[in-house]
Structures are given as structure tokens and as C-alpha cells.
Write a protein that holds these residues in place. Structure first.
Motif, PDB file in Angstrom:
ATOM      1  N   GLY A  76       0.671  -1.264  -0.063  1.00  0.00           N
ATOM      2  CA  GLY A  76       0.674   0.129  -0.242  1.00  0.00           C
ATOM      3  C   GLY A  76       0.465   1.491  -0.014  1.00  0.00           C
ATOM      4  O   GLY A  76       2.124   1.303   0.587  1.00  0.00           O
ATOM      5  N   PHE A 131      -5.173   6.719   3.460  1.00  0.00           N
ATOM      6  CA  PHE A 131      -4.754   5.605   2.773  1.00  0.00           C
ATOM      7  C   PHE A 131      -4.532   6.688   1.705  1.00  0.00           C
ATOM      8  O   PHE A 131      -5.344   7.273   0.884  1.00  0.00           O
ATOM      9  CB  PHE A 131      -5.583   4.499   2.451  1.00  0.00           C
ATOM     10  N   ALA A 143      -3.650   0.926  -2.832  1.00  0.00           N
ATOM     11  CA  ALA A 143      -3.187  -0.439  -2.666  1.00  0.00           C
ATOM     12  C   ALA A 143      -3.567  -1.648  -3.464  1.00  0.00           C
ATOM     13  O   ALA A 143      -4.205  -1.373  -4.845  1.00  0.00           O
ATOM     14  CB  ALA A 143      -3.757  -1.500  -1.462  1.00  0.00           C
ATOM     15  N   SER A 191      -2.367  -6.191  -4.412  1.00  0.00           N
ATOM     16  CA  SER A 191      -3.283  -7.284  -3.888  1.00  0.00           C
ATOM     17  C   SER A 191      -1.658  -7.677  -4.349  1.00  0.00           C
ATOM     18  O   SER A 191      -1.083  -7.347  -5.211  1.00  0.00           O
ATOM     19  CB  SER A 191      -4.226  -8.407  -4.674  1.00  0.00           C
ATOM     20  N   THR A 212       1.957  -6.009   4.061  1.00  0.00           N
ATOM     21  CA  THR A 212       1.066  -6.191   4.621  1.00  0.00           C
ATOM     22  C   THR A 212       0.023  -7.243   3.875  1.00  0.00           C
ATOM     23  O   THR A 212       0.939  -8.096   2.341  1.00  0.00           O
ATOM     24  CB  THR A 212      -0.468  -5.777   4.870  1.00  0.00           C
ATOM     25  N   ILE A 263      -2.646  -9.207   3.754  1.00  0.00           N
ATOM     26  CA  ILE A 263      -4.158  -9.091   2.869  1.00  0.00           C
ATOM     27  C   ILE A 263      -4.141  -7.200   2.694  1.00  0.00           C
ATOM     28  O   ILE A 263      -4.184  -6.785   3.497  1.00  0.00           O
ATOM     29  CB  ILE A 263      -4.942  -9.324   3.585  1.00  0.00           C
ATOM     30  N   VAL A 264      -4.335  -7.360   1.580  1.00  0.00           N
ATOM     31  CA  VAL A 264      -4.161  -6.068   0.937  1.00  0.00           C
ATOM     32  C   VAL A 264      -5.848  -5.486   1.871  1.00  0.00           C
ATOM     33  O   VAL A 264      -6.643  -5.983   2.217  1.00  0.00           O
ATOM     34  CB  VAL A 264      -4.915  -5.940  -0.586  1.00  0.00           C
ATOM     35  N   THR A 265      -5.627  -3.907   2.512  1.00  0.00           N
ATOM     36  CA  THR A 265      -6.430  -3.584   3.140  1.00  0.00           C
ATOM     37  C   THR A 265      -6.456  -2.177   3.203  1.00  0.00           C
ATOM     38  O   THR A 265      -5.335  -1.494   2.541  1.00  0.00           O
ATOM     39  CB  THR A 265      -6.545  -3.841   3.957  1.00  0.00           C
ATOM     40  N   ARG A 266      -7.281  -0.904   2.978  1.00  0.00           N
ATOM     41  CA  ARG A 266      -7.139   0.653   3.444  1.00  0.00           C
ATOM     42  C   ARG A 266      -6.262   0.393   4.882  1.00  0.00           C
ATOM     43  O   ARG A 266      -5.980   2.037   5.061  1.00  0.00           O
ATOM     44  CB  ARG A 266      -8.283   1.278   3.016  1.00  0.00           C
ATOM     45  N   LEU A 267      -6.670   0.438   5.446  1.00  0.00           N
ATOM     46  CA  LEU A 267      -6.335   0.027   7.223  1.00  0.00           C
ATOM     47  C   LEU A 267      -4.687   0.742   7.062  1.00  0.00           C
ATOM     48  O   LEU A 267      -4.341  -0.396   7.098  1.00  0.00           O
ATOM     49  CB  LEU A 267      -7.340  -0.435   8.115  1.00  0.00           C
ATOM     50  N   GLU A 285      -2.833  -2.512   9.439  1.00  0.00           N
ATOM     51  CA  GLU A 285      -3.250  -3.241   9.149  1.00  0.00           C
ATOM     52  C   GLU A 285      -1.377  -3.481   8.703  1.00  0.00           C
ATOM     53  O   GLU A 285      -1.471  -4.864   7.772  1.00  0.00           O
ATOM     54  CB  GLU A 285      -4.685  -3.933   8.389  1.00  0.00           C
ATOM     55  N   TYR A 286      -0.829  -2.894   8.595  1.00  0.00           N
ATOM     56  CA  TYR A 286       0.296  -2.474   7.983  1.00  0.00           C
ATOM     57  C   TYR A 286       1.702  -3.416   8.687  1.00  0.00           C
ATOM     58  O   TYR A 286       1.544  -2.252   9.965  1.00  0.00           O
ATOM     59  CB  TYR A 286       0.496  -1.676   6.726  1.00  0.00           C
TER      60      TYR A 286
END
Length: 122
Positions: A35, A47, A50, A52, A99, A101-105, A108-109
Motif C-alpha cells: 500500500g 490511505f 493498495a 494485491s 501487509t 492481506i490487502v486493506t485500506r487500514l 494492518e500494515y
């Protein structure tokens, strides 16, 4: 040792383009989602985009959709952010991050780059 080393950034006039790069080592890059985030002075980290692990899925903040493109080269362990039609409000320090699993948060990175200043003059 995990490293995310960023390059690119700088000063550009509004309407111009820049490309950020982020080279990874020390963790399984090709199995990791990546991301890009940014943080302006006095603001929270937000954000930007991001991608995958395969590169098949990409996600963007509404503010950059249609102007920025995230991509990756798993053979080179590198993720890119191509920024076009830059605006003064894009001025910020930009960070790459990894991270599972791909996420905007951002919380979580797990791994973060050192940051790169992008300044867009009007």
C-alpha cells in the motif's frame, strides 16, 4: 532484516507527474499486499492506494482515483506509485507499506518505508 527503501518524490508544479518507487527485502514480497499512504503536516496518515500480491486487484482513495496508478514488479521486489495531474493538496510525505492481506487500514500494515516528500506548487 526487513527493508522498504523508497525513492522518487520531490518538487513539481501543479499538473505535473512524479513516480515513487519502493524496493523491498527481508520478507516474502511476492506474497504480500502493498500500500501507499500519505501524511500532510498536522493531518493523520491517510490511505492512497493498495495492490494485491498478484497485482490483479488495486484500490484507490477517491481523491486520487483516475490520477494515480499503483503497480508492482514481483521479479524486482518493487512497488510503484505513478502520480499524474498532481494538485497542491497532494503535498505530503508518502509512505509505502506491506501487509499480508490487502486493506485500506494503516494499522494492518506491518512494514513501512522511510517516507518521501512530495511537494506540489500551485
Amino acid at each position: 532484516q526487513v527493508q522498504l527503501v523508497q525513492s522518487g518524490g520531490g518538487l513539481v508544479q501543479a499538473g505535473g507527474s512524479l513516480r515513487l518507487s519502493c524496493g523491498a527485502s527481508g520478507f516474502p514480497f511476492s506474497n504480500s499486499a502493498m500500500g501507499w499512504f500519505r501524511q500532510a503536516p498536522g493531518e493523520e496518515r491517510e490511505f492512497v492506494a493498495a495492490i494485491s500480491w498478484s497485482g490483479k486487484s488495486t484500490f484507490y482513495a477517491d481523491s486520487v482515483k483516475g490520477r494515480f496508478t499503483i503497480s508492482r514488479d514481483n521479479a524486482k521486489n518493487t512497488v510503484y506509485l505513478q502520480m499524474n495531474s498532481l494538485k497542491p493538496e497532494d503535498t505530503a510525505v508518502y509512505y509505502c507499506a506491506a501487509t499480508a492481506i490487502v486493506t485500506r487500514l494503516p494499522s494492518e500494515y506491518e512494514y513501512w518505508g522511510q517516507g518521501a516528500q512530495v511537494t506540489v506548487s500551485s
